[in-house]
Motif scaffolding. Structure first.
Motif, short mmCIF file in Angstrom:
data_model
loop_
_atom_site.label_atom_id
_atom_site.label_comp_id
_atom_site.label_asym_id
_atom_site.label_seq_id
_atom_site.Cartn_x
_atom_site.Cartn_y
_atom_site.Cartn_z
N GLN A 175 11.85 -5.57 -9.40
CA GLN A 175 11.04 -6.76 -9.20
C GLN A 175 9.56 -6.42 -9.34
N TYR A 176 8.72 -7.46 -9.39
CA TYR A 176 7.28 -7.22 -9.42
C TYR A 176 6.66 -7.62 -8.09
N CYS A 177 6.03 -6.67 -7.46
CA CYS A 177 5.20 -6.91 -6.29
C CYS A 177 3.97 -6.03 -6.48
N PRO A 178 2.78 -6.58 -6.31
CA PRO A 178 1.59 -5.76 -6.53
C PRO A 178 1.55 -4.53 -5.65
N VAL A 179 1.13 -3.41 -6.24
CA VAL A 179 1.10 -2.13 -5.55
C VAL A 179 -0.28 -1.50 -5.69
N LEU A 180 -0.86 -1.13 -4.57
CA LEU A 180 -2.10 -0.36 -4.54
C LEU A 180 -1.73 1.04 -4.07
N MET A 181 -1.87 2.02 -4.96
CA MET A 181 -1.52 3.40 -4.63
C MET A 181 -2.62 4.04 -3.79
N LEU A 182 -2.19 4.88 -2.87
CA LEU A 182 -3.12 5.69 -2.08
C LEU A 182 -2.89 7.14 -2.49
N THR A 183 -3.92 7.76 -3.06
CA THR A 183 -3.75 9.11 -3.61
C THR A 183 -4.76 10.07 -3.00
N ALA A 184 -4.46 11.36 -3.12
CA ALA A 184 -5.40 12.39 -2.66
C ALA A 184 -6.58 12.41 -3.61
N ARG A 185 -7.76 12.61 -3.07
CA ARG A 185 -8.96 12.64 -3.91
C ARG A 185 -8.85 13.75 -4.95
N GLY A 186 -9.11 13.40 -6.20
CA GLY A 186 -9.05 14.37 -7.28
C GLY A 186 -7.67 14.59 -7.86
N ASP A 187 -6.66 13.87 -7.35
CA ASP A 187 -5.29 14.05 -7.86
C ASP A 187 -5.08 13.11 -9.05
N LEU B 87 0.88 -1.17 0.00
CA LEU B 87 0.00 0.00 0.00
C LEU B 87 0.92 1.22 0.00
N LEU B 88 0.87 2.01 -1.05
CA LEU B 88 1.87 3.06 -1.25
C LEU B 88 1.23 4.43 -1.37
N ASP B 89 1.54 5.30 -0.41
CA ASP B 89 1.08 6.68 -0.47
C ASP B 89 1.97 7.47 -1.44
N ILE B 90 1.39 8.48 -2.08
CA ILE B 90 2.17 9.28 -3.03
C ILE B 90 3.04 10.29 -2.31
N MET B 91 2.46 11.02 -1.35
CA MET B 91 3.20 12.07 -0.64
C MET B 91 3.94 11.46 0.55
N LEU B 92 5.26 11.33 0.38
CA LEU B 92 6.09 10.72 1.42
C LEU B 92 7.33 11.57 1.67
N PRO B 93 7.83 11.60 2.89
CA PRO B 93 9.09 12.30 3.15
C PRO B 93 10.28 11.49 2.65
N GLY B 94 11.31 12.19 2.25
CA GLY B 94 12.55 11.53 1.83
C GLY B 94 12.55 11.08 0.39
N MET B 95 11.53 10.38 -0.01
CA MET B 95 11.42 9.84 -1.37
C MET B 95 9.94 9.67 -1.67
N ASP B 96 9.43 10.37 -2.68
CA ASP B 96 7.99 10.33 -2.93
C ASP B 96 7.55 8.96 -3.45
N GLY B 97 6.25 8.72 -3.37
CA GLY B 97 5.72 7.42 -3.71
C GLY B 97 5.94 7.00 -5.14
N LEU B 98 5.87 7.96 -6.07
CA LEU B 98 6.09 7.61 -7.48
C LEU B 98 7.53 7.16 -7.72
N SER B 99 8.48 7.79 -7.02
CA SER B 99 9.89 7.38 -7.14
C SER B 99 10.09 5.99 -6.54
N VAL B 100 9.39 5.72 -5.43
CA VAL B 100 9.46 4.39 -4.82
C VAL B 100 8.92 3.35 -5.80
N LEU B 101 7.79 3.65 -6.41
CA LEU B 101 7.18 2.71 -7.36
C LEU B 101 8.08 2.46 -8.55
N LYS B 102 8.67 3.51 -9.10
CA LYS B 102 9.55 3.36 -10.25
C LYS B 102 10.76 2.49 -9.91
#
Length: 231
Positions: free
Chosen positions: A71-83, A50-65
């Motif tokens: 490797q492949y591990c399933p990821v469910l993103m948690l985003t701000a509504r309307g983003d 479960l991966l939030d987008i807004m994170l300290p140190g390294m944002d969620g999109l960079s973590v996902l990339k």
């Protein structure tokens, strides 16, 4: 007991999710910054992130990339509504699905279970060798869970594999977006939900590396059609 890793700096939310997932028998671990979360995700100890987008140190999109590059591990993103921009970019990078905050815990559990079911289906060996699909330059083998295009292996996520398999089995037939969403993503198609479109776009991009022929046709307002090839 599937192990879930939540990467989110909202400690109160993590505690709430931990309590709710425990009721369904999930093991839960939390990381509160991007770099720590990435290191834990790359350990291979978790069945879903479960991966939030807004994170300290390294944002969620960079973590996902970074995670998708290793490797492949399933990821469910948690985003701000309307983003919508972050959702689209996340799906382009290979996220399996997204959920907007604030979310209903029941919906979170339903999304997690749907993703895990898709992954399980791609990992269960198939005994019927006749189910191999060879259409329009693509060879899809459910037994090995492998796709090749003109002899080259194409790496797909579990979601992408299931979408393509369903379309290939229904080659020459228009499959509605709502049916694809229900059968593969485990949810009804919602207005303005671009997740299905982005998964199809990712499949096209991966195949286009090895073939310029059109494989999947979009029929606006109807759905998608897998083309059987040149006649």
């Amino acid at each position: 007991m599937p192990a879930i890793l939540m990467i989110d700096d909202d400690t109160e939310l993590c505690e709430l999710v931990a309590e709710y997932l425990a009721l369904d028998g999930f093991q839960f671990t939390a990381a509160h910054d991007g770099q720590q979360g990435l290191a834990m995700a790359q350990s291979g100890d978790y069945q879903l992130i479960l991966l939030d987008i807004m994170l300290p140190g390294m944002d969620g999109l960079s973590v996902l990339k970074a995670l998708r590059a290793s490797q492949y591990c399933p990821v469910l993103m948690l985003t701000a509504r309307g983003d919508d921009v972050d959702r689209i970019v996340g799906l382009e990078l290979g996220a399996d699905d997204y959920l907007a905050k604030p979310f209903n815990p029941r919906e979170l559990v339903a999304r997690i279970k749907a993703i895990l079911r898709r992954v399980e289906l791609t990992q269960v060996p198939q005994s019927n060798s006749d189910s191999v699909l060879n259409l329009n330059g693509l060879l899809l083998n459910p037994a090995s869970r492998q796709l090749s295009c003109n002899g080259e292996v194409v790496a797909l996520t579990a979601t992408e594999f299931q979408l393509l398999e369903l379309l290939m089995r229904r080659a020459g037939e228009v499959v509605s977006k709502d049916e694809l969403s229900r059968e593969v993503l485990g949810k009804r198609l919602q207005m303005y939900d671009r997740s299905l479109d982005m998964h199809i776009s990712n499949i096209r991009k991966k195949i286009a590396i090895y073939s310029s022929d059109e494989k999947i046709q979009t029929l606006r307002g109807s759905g998608y059609l897998f083309l059987q090839g040149k006649v």
